[in-house]
Write an enzyme that holds these catalytic residues in place. Structure first.
Site, PDB file in Angstrom:
ATOM      1  N   CYS A 130       0.842  -1.207   0.000  1.00 45.25           N
ATOM      2  CA  CYS A 130       0.000   0.000   0.000  1.00 45.25           C
ATOM      3  C   CYS A 130       0.872   1.249   0.000  1.00 45.25           C
ATOM      4  CB  CYS A 130      -0.908  -0.041   1.235  1.00 45.25           C
ATOM      5  SG  CYS A 130      -1.875   1.448   1.446  1.00 45.25           S
ATOM      6  N   CYS A 133      -0.290   4.070   2.231  1.00 50.28           N
ATOM      7  CA  CYS A 133      -0.075   3.821   3.672  1.00 50.28           C
ATOM      8  C   CYS A 133       1.395   4.043   4.032  1.00 50.28           C
ATOM      9  CB  CYS A 133      -0.426   2.381   4.052  1.00 50.28           C
ATOM     10  SG  CYS A 133      -1.989   1.798   3.430  1.00 50.28           S
ATOM     11  N   ASP A 134       2.321   3.538   3.207  1.00 49.29           N
ATOM     12  CA  ASP A 134       3.730   3.462   3.604  1.00 49.29           C
ATOM     13  C   ASP A 134       4.670   4.346   2.793  1.00 49.29           C
ATOM     14  OD1 ASP A 134       2.946   1.521   5.420  1.00 49.29           O
ATOM     15  OD2 ASP A 134       3.235  -0.114   3.993  1.00 49.29           O
TER      16      ASP A 134
HETATM   17  C1  LIG Z   1      -5.094   0.677   0.205  1.00 50.52           C
HETATM   18  C2  LIG Z   1      -6.533   0.593  -0.235  1.00 50.52           C
HETATM   19  C3  LIG Z   1      -7.213   1.755  -0.509  1.00 50.52           C
HETATM   20  C4  LIG Z   1      -8.555   1.692  -0.925  1.00 50.52           C
HETATM   21  N1  LIG Z   1      -9.205   2.851  -1.185  1.00 50.52           N
HETATM   22  C5  LIG Z   1     -10.509   2.830  -1.510  1.00 50.52           C
HETATM   23  C6  LIG Z   1     -11.232   4.053  -1.687  1.00 50.52           C
HETATM   24  O1  LIG Z   1     -10.675   5.148  -1.546  1.00 50.52           O
HETATM   25  N2  LIG Z   1     -12.547   3.960  -2.016  1.00 50.52           N
HETATM   26  C7  LIG Z   1     -13.196   2.768  -2.173  1.00 50.52           C
HETATM   27  O2  LIG Z   1     -14.401   2.762  -2.431  1.00 50.52           O
HETATM   28  N3  LIG Z   1     -12.532   1.589  -1.992  1.00 50.52           N
HETATM   29  C8  LIG Z   1     -11.219   1.592  -1.676  1.00 50.52           C
HETATM   30  N4  LIG Z   1     -10.535   0.413  -1.498  1.00 50.52           N
HETATM   31  C9  LIG Z   1     -11.271  -0.855  -1.727  1.00 50.52           C
HETATM   32  C10 LIG Z   1     -12.124  -1.183  -0.483  1.00 50.52           C
HETATM   33  O3  LIG Z   1     -11.315  -1.092   0.671  1.00 50.52           O
HETATM   34  C11 LIG Z   1     -12.734  -2.587  -0.600  1.00 50.52           C
HETATM   35  O4  LIG Z   1     -13.517  -2.664  -1.783  1.00 50.52           O
HETATM   36  C12 LIG Z   1     -13.622  -2.888   0.608  1.00 50.52           C
HETATM   37  O5  LIG Z   1     -12.838  -2.828   1.791  1.00 50.52           O
HETATM   38  C13 LIG Z   1     -14.274  -4.255   0.509  1.00 50.52           C
HETATM   39  O6  LIG Z   1     -14.978  -4.485   1.688  1.00 50.52           O
HETATM   40  P1  LIG Z   1     -15.303  -5.968   2.171  1.00 50.52           P
HETATM   41  O7  LIG Z   1     -16.062  -5.817   3.447  1.00 50.52           O
HETATM   42  O8  LIG Z   1     -15.915  -6.724   1.065  1.00 50.52           O
HETATM   43  O9  LIG Z   1     -13.894  -6.664   2.433  1.00 50.52           O
HETATM   44  P2  LIG Z   1     -12.667  -6.291   3.374  1.00 50.52           P
HETATM   45  O10 LIG Z   1     -12.546  -4.841   3.557  1.00 50.52           O
HETATM   46  O11 LIG Z   1     -11.521  -7.042   2.783  1.00 50.52           O
HETATM   47  O12 LIG Z   1     -13.062  -6.932   4.781  1.00 50.52           O
HETATM   48  C14 LIG Z   1     -13.089  -8.327   4.993  1.00 50.52           C
HETATM   49  C15 LIG Z   1     -12.824  -8.617   6.451  1.00 50.52           C
HETATM   50  O13 LIG Z   1     -12.982 -10.016   6.687  1.00 50.52           O
HETATM   51  C16 LIG Z   1     -11.978 -10.456   7.571  1.00 50.52           C
HETATM   52  N5  LIG Z   1     -11.763 -11.897   7.376  1.00 50.52           N
HETATM   53  C17 LIG Z   1     -11.281 -12.515   6.266  1.00 50.52           C
HETATM   54  N6  LIG Z   1     -11.248 -13.845   6.438  1.00 50.52           N
HETATM   55  C18 LIG Z   1     -11.731 -14.072   7.689  1.00 50.52           C
HETATM   56  C19 LIG Z   1     -11.926 -15.266   8.441  1.00 50.52           C
HETATM   57  N7  LIG Z   1     -11.649 -16.482   7.942  1.00 50.52           N
HETATM   58  N8  LIG Z   1     -12.397 -15.158   9.707  1.00 50.52           N
HETATM   59  C20 LIG Z   1     -12.706 -13.919  10.213  1.00 50.52           C
HETATM   60  N9  LIG Z   1     -12.530 -12.766   9.546  1.00 50.52           N
HETATM   61  C21 LIG Z   1     -12.054 -12.843   8.296  1.00 50.52           C
HETATM   62  C22 LIG Z   1     -10.751  -9.618   7.202  1.00 50.52           C
HETATM   63  O14 LIG Z   1      -9.812  -9.563   8.255  1.00 50.52           O
HETATM   64  C23 LIG Z   1     -11.406  -8.269   6.897  1.00 50.52           C
HETATM   65  O15 LIG Z   1     -11.449  -7.438   8.045  1.00 50.52           O
HETATM   66  C24 LIG Z   1      -9.214   0.435  -1.087  1.00 50.52           C
HETATM   67  C25 LIG Z   1      -8.515  -0.742  -0.804  1.00 50.52           C
HETATM   68  C26 LIG Z   1      -7.190  -0.663  -0.379  1.00 50.52           C
HETATM   69  C27 LIG Z   1      -6.446  -1.924  -0.053  1.00 50.52           C
END
Ligand SMILES: Cc1cc2nc3c(=O)[nH]c(=O)nc-3n(C[C@H](O)[C@H](O)[C@H](O)COP(=O)(O)OP(=O)(O)OC[C@H]3O[C@@H](n4cnc5c(N)ncnc54)[C@H](O)[C@@H]3O)c2cc1C
Length: 303
Positions: A130, A133-134
């Site tokens: 990232c 971030c870094d």
């Molecule tokens: C650096 C970065 C910047 C971004 N910037 C943007 C932005 O500006 N705007 C935007 O719209 N999107 C952005 N995104 C994309 C966005 O973050 C993702 O689309 C979004 O977080 C997806 O949400 P989610 O809940 O599907 O998954 P995630 O955010 O991946 O959450 C999944 C969660 O499940 C947990 N998990 C996984 N496996 C297990 C398990 N077996 N048991 C228990 N817990 C588990 C993980 O620890 C995690 O906390 C960015 C992504 C990154 C990496």
């Protein structure tokens, strides 16, 4: 027995909990790391409706609090197994076995790794996934970005503003990023693009100090001194425990319907973990709402 078990406390899982609790259903969320998921370390979000400039951490904590205020329970434990064969769905976690009338899988996706020597050893000491971030830790230094897609070009653009020199390393000679992004990066004087190239090894003592780069076209290798390697080669779903139980596409994402239903009644998938065109906060939130609504309908009809 809980009404709904939610796997993952990212945007999709926490939104599912908000909708589930407001539908009068008890929700228990399992999170293996920190609440917020992928966005938690992002310095600024500019494309989530009504949230211009909020940090990933503040956004995550507000969402986490909102779900808890509505009564959702959160367990910080990893889900390691499942049994979806009966009406009562079972989830095996590092904190024991739990069951529910419905399960929403919102486990997101993890960053893809290069898989070269030194990558794991130097993670957090010069190897990063990232730039936003870094990147600041490497202000004025020489760094490399690995990848040829949209995120690799975004990271290069960002790092070129704060670093002395940026190598963009790509294993092929064509890029999948948009032409505008490619053109903008190619114009930068402090960016050197190295195509047909792969990192064989990341080297250093206490932190990264160089890479061994191999040219795939002629087989030659060269050592390049630098301080950091930013890996931007995409995401990888972590859905191994569901193989053979739920349908996955060729890349390992859940092959589910737009309404987040799966082939198994009472099991729903939401957010980045499922096959979709756009992986963003807004689509993850939308999935969370749709999955919880579908789960509520399922529970009303079947219990
Ligand atoms: C650096 C970065 C910047 C971004 N910037 C943007 C932005 O500006 N705007 C935007 O719209 N999107 C952005 N995104 C994309 C966005 O973050 C993702 O689309 C979004 O977080 C997806 O949400 P989610 O809940 O599907 O998954 P995630 O955010 O991946 O959450 C999944 C969660 O499940 C947990 N998990 C996984 N496996 C297990 C398990 N077996 N048991 C228990 N817990 C588990 C993980 O620890 C995690 O906390 C960015 C992504 C990154 C990496």
């Amino acid at each position: 027995m809980e009404d709904i078990i939610i796997i993952g406390a990212g945007t999709a899982g926490l939104t599912a909990a908000i909708y589930g609790q407001r539908a009068g259903l008890s929700c228990r969320i399992f999170e293996k790391s920190a609440p917020g998921g992928q966005i938690v370390n992002s310095p600024s979000i500019e494309n989530y409706p009504g949230k211009f400039g909020v940090s990933g951490y503040d956004y995550s904590m507000a969402l986490f609090e909102q779900a808890q205020k509505l009564g959702a329970k959160v367990e910080f434990a990893e889900v390691t197994g499942i049994d979806f064969s009966g009406a009562e769905k079972k989830v095996i976690t590092s904190a024991g076995e739990f069951s529910a009338k419905a399960v929403i899988i919102a486990n997101g996706a993890a960053r893809r790794k290069i898989g070269c020597k030194g990558e794991d050893e130097f993670e957090g000491r010069g190897v990063s996934y990232c730039a936003t971030c870094d990147g600041n830790f490497f202000r004025g230094k020489t760094v490399a970005v690995v990848g040829g897609g949209e995120s690799a070009f975004e990271e290069t653009e960002y790092l070129a503003e704060i670093c002395d020199k940026v190598y963009l390393i790509h294993r092929r000679d064509v890029f999948t990023a948009a032409k505008t992004a490619v053109d903008s990066v190619l114009k930068k004087k402090n960016v050197t693009v190295l195509t047909n190239s792969v990192i064989e090894e990341i080297k250093g003592a206490s932190a990264v100090s160089s890479i061994i780069l191999k040219n795939r076209a002629n087989g030659s290798t060269a050592e390049i001194p630098l301080s950091a390697v930013f890996v931007a080669i995409g995401l990888k779903p972590e859905n191994e425990i569901y193989k053979g139980v739920l349908k996955l596409d060729d890349y390992g994402y859940f092959d589910a319907q737009e309404d987040c239903t799966t082939d198994i009644g009472g099991v729903f998938v939401a957010g980045d973990t499922r096959k979709k065109a756009l992986r963003q906060l807004v689509t993850a939130a939308s999935d969370g709402a749709a999955a919880a609504t579908a789960a509520a309908n399922y529970i009303r009809k079947n219990f």
